[in-house]
Motif scaffolding. Structure first.
Motif, PDB file in Angstrom:
ATOM      1  N   GLU A 160      24.795  31.412  35.821  1.00  0.00           N
ATOM      2  CA  GLU A 160      24.221  30.241  36.487  1.00  0.00           C
ATOM      3  C   GLU A 160      25.332  29.348  37.043  1.00  0.00           C
ATOM      4  O   GLU A 160      25.332  28.122  36.882  1.00  0.00           O
ATOM      5  N   ASN A 161      26.309  29.935  37.731  1.00  0.00           N
ATOM      6  CA  ASN A 161      27.462  29.168  38.203  1.00  0.00           C
ATOM      7  C   ASN A 161      27.166  28.439  39.512  1.00  0.00           C
ATOM      8  O   ASN A 161      26.081  28.504  40.061  1.00  0.00           O
ATOM      9  N   ASP A 162      28.172  27.730  40.013  1.00  0.00           N
ATOM     10  CA  ASP A 162      27.992  26.907  41.208  1.00  0.00           C
ATOM     11  C   ASP A 162      27.631  27.735  42.443  1.00  0.00           C
ATOM     12  O   ASP A 162      26.914  27.275  43.323  1.00  0.00           O
ATOM     13  N   THR A 163      28.147  28.961  42.500  1.00  0.00           N
ATOM     14  CA  THR A 163      27.827  29.835  43.635  1.00  0.00           C
ATOM     15  C   THR A 163      26.328  30.061  43.729  1.00  0.00           C
ATOM     16  O   THR A 163      25.743  30.081  44.823  1.00  0.00           O
ATOM     17  N   LEU A 164      25.688  30.209  42.582  1.00  0.00           N
ATOM     18  CA  LEU A 164      24.256  30.474  42.567  1.00  0.00           C
ATOM     19  C   LEU A 164      23.436  29.223  42.832  1.00  0.00           C
ATOM     20  O   LEU A 164      22.378  29.291  43.479  1.00  0.00           O
ATOM     21  N   LYS A 165      23.901  28.078  42.352  1.00  0.00           N
ATOM     22  CA  LYS A 165      23.091  26.857  42.419  1.00  0.00           C
ATOM     23  C   LYS A 165      22.634  26.530  43.829  1.00  0.00           C
ATOM     24  O   LYS A 165      21.521  26.062  44.047  1.00  0.00           O
ATOM     25  N   THR A 166      23.474  26.772  44.819  1.00  0.00           N
ATOM     26  CA  THR A 166      23.128  26.410  46.190  1.00  0.00           C
ATOM     27  C   THR A 166      22.071  27.329  46.782  1.00  0.00           C
ATOM     28  O   THR A 166      21.403  26.958  47.744  1.00  0.00           O
ATOM     29  N   ALA A 167      21.915  28.526  46.202  1.00  0.00           N
ATOM     30  CA  ALA A 167      20.993  29.503  46.796  1.00  0.00           C
ATOM     31  C   ALA A 167      19.846  29.893  45.878  1.00  0.00           C
ATOM     32  O   ALA A 167      18.970  30.667  46.276  1.00  0.00           O
ATOM     33  N   LYS A 168      19.813  29.358  44.654  1.00  0.00           N
ATOM     34  CA  LYS A 168      18.829  29.805  43.668  1.00  0.00           C
ATOM     35  C   LYS A 168      17.394  29.599  44.134  1.00  0.00           C
ATOM     36  O   LYS A 168      16.530  30.468  43.960  1.00  0.00           O
ATOM     37  N   GLY A 169      17.133  28.448  44.760  1.00  0.00           N
ATOM     38  CA  GLY A 169      15.779  28.179  45.247  1.00  0.00           C
ATOM     39  C   GLY A 169      15.358  29.162  46.314  1.00  0.00           C
ATOM     40  O   GLY A 169      14.214  29.656  46.315  1.00  0.00           O
ATOM     41  N   ALA A 170      16.272  29.473  47.232  1.00  0.00           N
ATOM     42  CA  ALA A 170      15.967  30.410  48.317  1.00  0.00           C
ATOM     43  C   ALA A 170      15.701  31.810  47.773  1.00  0.00           C
ATOM     44  O   ALA A 170      14.776  32.503  48.214  1.00  0.00           O
ATOM     45  N   ILE A 171      16.524  32.241  46.814  1.00  0.00           N
ATOM     46  CA  ILE A 171      16.341  33.555  46.210  1.00  0.00           C
ATOM     47  C   ILE A 171      14.958  33.654  45.569  1.00  0.00           C
ATOM     48  O   ILE A 171      14.236  34.642  45.736  1.00  0.00           O
ATOM     49  N   THR A 172      14.583  32.621  44.830  1.00  0.00           N
ATOM     50  CA  THR A 172      13.302  32.634  44.127  1.00  0.00           C
ATOM     51  C   THR A 172      12.134  32.650  45.101  1.00  0.00           C
ATOM     52  O   THR A 172      11.161  33.390  44.913  1.00  0.00           O
ATOM     53  N   GLU A 173      12.208  31.836  46.142  1.00  0.00           N
ATOM     54  CA  GLU A 173      11.146  31.840  47.149  1.00  0.00           C
ATOM     55  C   GLU A 173      11.046  33.198  47.835  1.00  0.00           C
ATOM     56  O   GLU A 173       9.948  33.704  48.064  1.00  0.00           O
ATOM     57  N   ASN A 174      12.195  33.786  48.173  1.00  0.00           N
ATOM     58  CA  ASN A 174      12.181  35.089  48.840  1.00  0.00           C
ATOM     59  C   ASN A 174      11.555  36.147  47.938  1.00  0.00           C
ATOM     60  O   ASN A 174      10.800  37.008  48.392  1.00  0.00           O
ATOM     61  N   TYR A 175      11.855  36.064  46.643  1.00  0.00           N
ATOM     62  CA  TYR A 175      11.256  36.986  45.673  1.00  0.00           C
ATOM     63  C   TYR A 175       9.737  36.858  45.670  1.00  0.00           C
ATOM     64  O   TYR A 175       9.015  37.873  45.764  1.00  0.00           O
ATOM     65  N   VAL A 176       9.223  35.640  45.590  1.00  0.00           N
ATOM     66  CA  VAL A 176       7.771  35.440  45.549  1.00  0.00           C
ATOM     67  C   VAL A 176       7.140  35.863  46.865  1.00  0.00           C
ATOM     68  O   VAL A 176       6.055  36.474  46.887  1.00  0.00           O
ATOM     69  N   MET A 177       7.795  35.551  47.984  1.00  0.00           N
ATOM     70  CA  MET A 177       7.299  35.968  49.293  1.00  0.00           C
ATOM     71  C   MET A 177       7.120  37.486  49.341  1.00  0.00           C
ATOM     72  O   MET A 177       6.062  38.000  49.742  1.00  0.00           O
ATOM     73  N   ASN A 178       8.135  38.220  48.902  1.00  0.00           N
ATOM     74  CA  ASN A 178       8.063  39.678  48.934  1.00  0.00           C
ATOM     75  C   ASN A 178       6.997  40.218  47.983  1.00  0.00           C
ATOM     76  O   ASN A 178       6.310  41.202  48.300  1.00  0.00           O
ATOM     77  N   GLU A 179       6.846  39.570  46.830  1.00  0.00           N
ATOM     78  CA  GLU A 179       5.808  40.000  45.892  1.00  0.00           C
ATOM     79  C   GLU A 179       4.419  39.796  46.488  1.00  0.00           C
ATOM     80  O   GLU A 179       3.532  40.650  46.347  1.00  0.00           O
ATOM     81  N   LEU A 180       4.206  38.677  47.157  1.00  0.00           N
ATOM     82  CA  LEU A 180       2.908  38.418  47.787  1.00  0.00           C
ATOM     83  C   LEU A 180       2.598  39.461  48.856  1.00  0.00           C
ATOM     84  O   LEU A 180       1.471  39.966  48.935  1.00  0.00           O
ATOM     85  N   LEU A 181       3.582  39.786  49.677  1.00  0.00           N
ATOM     86  CA  LEU A 181       3.369  40.788  50.723  1.00  0.00           C
ATOM     87  C   LEU A 181       3.058  42.155  50.118  1.00  0.00           C
ATOM     88  O   LEU A 181       2.203  42.880  50.627  1.00  0.00           O
ATOM     89  N   SER A 182       3.726  42.493  49.030  1.00  0.00           N
ATOM     90  CA  SER A 182       3.470  43.786  48.392  1.00  0.00           C
ATOM     91  C   SER A 182       2.070  43.842  47.791  1.00  0.00           C
ATOM     92  O   SER A 182       1.524  44.930  47.581  1.00  0.00           O
ATOM     93  N   LEU A 183       1.482  42.669  47.539  1.00  0.00           N
ATOM     94  CA  LEU A 183       0.107  42.588  47.041  1.00  0.00           C
ATOM     95  C   LEU A 183      -0.900  42.437  48.182  1.00  0.00           C
ATOM     96  O   LEU A 183      -2.064  42.128  47.961  1.00  0.00           O
ATOM     97  N   ASN A 184      -0.420  42.654  49.411  1.00  0.00           N
ATOM     98  CA  ASN A 184      -1.260  42.593  50.621  1.00  0.00           C
ATOM     99  C   ASN A 184      -1.826  41.205  50.883  1.00  0.00           C
ATOM    100  O   ASN A 184      -2.916  41.066  51.438  1.00  0.00           O
ATOM    101  N   LYS A 185      -1.083  40.170  50.491  1.00  0.00           N
ATOM    102  CA  LYS A 185      -1.462  38.800  50.824  1.00  0.00           C
ATOM    103  C   LYS A 185      -0.836  38.416  52.157  1.00  0.00           C
ATOM    104  O   LYS A 185       0.166  38.997  52.580  1.00  0.00           O
ATOM    105  N   CYS A 186      -1.415  37.410  52.791  1.00  0.00           N
ATOM    106  CA  CYS A 186      -0.885  36.887  54.045  1.00  0.00           C
ATOM    107  C   CYS A 186      -0.530  35.416  53.811  1.00  0.00           C
ATOM    108  O   CYS A 186      -1.362  34.532  54.021  1.00  0.00           O
ATOM    109  N   PRO A 187       0.695  35.134  53.365  1.00  0.00           N
ATOM    110  CA  PRO A 187       1.032  33.775  52.949  1.00  0.00           C
ATOM    111  C   PRO A 187       1.467  32.857  54.094  1.00  0.00           C
ATOM    112  O   PRO A 187       1.949  33.310  55.145  1.00  0.00           O
ATOM    113  N   TYR A 188       1.294  31.557  53.847  1.00  0.00           N
ATOM    114  CA  TYR A 188       1.785  30.480  54.717  1.00  0.00           C
ATOM    115  C   TYR A 188       2.403  29.428  53.798  1.00  0.00           C
ATOM    116  O   TYR A 188       2.330  29.548  52.575  1.00  0.00           O
ATOM    117  N   TYR A 189       3.012  28.398  54.382  1.00  0.00           N
ATOM    118  CA  TYR A 189       3.409  27.263  53.552  1.00  0.00           C
ATOM    119  C   TYR A 189       2.750  26.002  54.097  1.00  0.00           C
ATOM    120  O   TYR A 189       2.382  25.932  55.273  1.00  0.00           O
TER     121      TYR A 189
END
Length: 438
Positions: free
Chosen positions: A329-358
């Motif tokens: 959990e170092n400083d390199t990760l802190k700046t991108a952790k939110g983006a990584i997590t959102e991208n993960y959830v986005m990909n999971e939703l698509l794999s479940l055949n959802k059509c997401p928006y924000y």
């Protein structure tokens, strides 16, 4: 390796409304492997035609669309018999032969007893570039993605967690006996991602060095596709956008801004290149919705959007994040952790055949994801760690009164009411199973 789309192919095989099947998806996400395994398990023999590796097959489709003649010539070249009900005919990289795409109409109308499946990595690009007439209404379609976290768990031999949590009581706290190893597996997935070649090698060797090598090769192959398949006039813009995606994701406000691609560049100059990347399956676009009424698509604003990558492991590679970064959990990760997590959830939703928006309400609130299901809006608040203070989620529920919603983070599982919305808080490593807790 187990892929959930295989179950959908079995349903297609036995459907009375079966038509030729077209599977699209980003290069190297496993389409060919899945189709060949499906053929081995469900048919007496396979006739496999790859239009990219051997151009001779295109000659068969240049003359006319007489299906009896086409089948006869394929049998001659492949030295096999193509028998309805017993043979699976696979057309791979079908975008390389536009007339083969057109022929699917005649396979549907004149030879419907034969099981025909097609795969196209750059089909969306080819349809735009070559002005190909797609046989609308004459094919069934499926979209394939890189492996999701559930498939990754199965590949890792961790099937037991899937069986365990498919029956887990939403009111029971998850002990560290289960939560700690699952968190570690999730962080491993963030680095390895879901490209089958990468997953297979990691499962066999547990070597992150080789993971990096294979991911670099895949990214290099994608870059080569720009030169091979994109218009020359778009090459520089394609590369600039492709380089900009992870950088813009890593910012606090990760709305995609064209001027951030290159100073002075405007939307109309870059839109075609962005669409090319989307058609190639390399990126996913998440559009803004302010009025979250059904149907959501009617209320989406295509001028405001976020851009995510198709594979979480390739995103980590492009951001230079390692397994040690995630574990420490170092400083390199802190700046991108939110983006990584959102991208993960986005990909999971698509794999479940959802059509997401924000969703966003002016400058006062923003909710990570919403999607439509059975006539209801489903909101999702995403947090990278254990913080579940979700003011935007509460504001959304107060305004639109959805029946069910989710808050996902690394916090333990729980269920409660937010206004009149049944709200399930569940760990990110269980998001693949989120709908069971409704």
């Amino acid at each position: 390796m187990y892929r959930e789309i295989s179950q959908e192919l079995v349903k297609w095989k036995d459907s009375r409304r079966r038509k030729p099947m077209m599977i699209t998806g980003v290069r190297q996400c496993g389409k060919t492997y899945v189709l060949k395994e499906f053929g081995k398990q469900n048919f007496d023999n396979i006739c496999y035609i790859n239009f990219e590796s051997n151009r001779k097959y295109a000659d068969i489709f240049d003359y006319d669309f007489d299906i009896d003649r086409i089948i006869s010539e394929l049998e001659f070249l492949e030295k096999t018999k193509i028998i309805p009900g017993k043979t699976l005919l696979i057309f791979d990289e079908i975008q390389e032969c536009p007339k083969a795409i057109t022929s699917l109409k005649y396979f549907c109308e004149d030879f419907s007893a034969l099981h025909v499946v097609c795969a196209g990595s750059l089909l969306g690009v080819a349809l735009k570039k070559e002005n190909i007439s797609f046989p609308v209404g004459k094919v069934n379609r499926m979209q394939m993605y890189p492996m999701n976290f559930k498939e990754f768990l199965i590949a890792m031999g961790e099937n037991g967690y899937i069986d365990l949590f498919e029956k887990w009581d939403v009111n029971r706290e998850i002990p560290e006996t289960y939560s700690k190893p699952l968190e570690q597996l999730l962080k491993t997935f963030y680095v390895v991602g879901g490209m089958p070649e990468v997953v297979f090698d990691y499962v066999e060797n547990k070597d992150f060095g080789t993971v990096i090598e294979i991911q670099n090769e895949i990214l290099s192959d994608y870059a080569d596709d720009f030169s091979k398949h994109a218009p020359i006039s778009e090459l520089e813009k394609l590369r600039m956008i492709w380089e900009s995606v992870p950088k813009q994701l890593a910012k606090d406000n990760n709305k995609f801004v064209f001027s951030h691609v290159k100073e002075g560049k405007r939307a109309h100059e870059l839109e075609a290149s962005l669409q090319w990347l989307k058609n190639a399956g390399l990126i996913h676009i998440l559009e803004l919705v302010e009025n979250a009424e059904i149907p959501i698509a009617f209320n989406a604003d295509a001028t405001y959007f976020k851009v995510y990558m198709s594979d979480i492991g390739l995103l980590s590679r492009r951001l230079g994040l390692t397994y040690e970064d995630y574990m420490d959990e170092n400083d390199t990760l802190k700046t991108a952790k939110g983006a990584i997590t959102e991208n993960y959830v986005m990909n999971e939703l698509l794999s479940l055949n959802k059509c997401p928006y924000y969703w966003r309400s002016g400058n006062t609130a923003e909710l990570d994801f919403i999607y439509e299901e059975d006539g209801n809006i489903v909101p999702i608040e995403v947090k990278a760690a254990t913080n579940t203070q979700a003011k935007s989620y509460k504001q959304f529920c107060q305004k639109f009164s959805p029946k069910t919603g989710y808050k996902t983070s690394l916090k333990n599982i729980a269920s409660n009411m937010v206004n009149e919305t049944n709200t399930v808080s569940l760990p990110l490593y269980l998001f693949w199973n989120h709908e069971i807790y409704r």
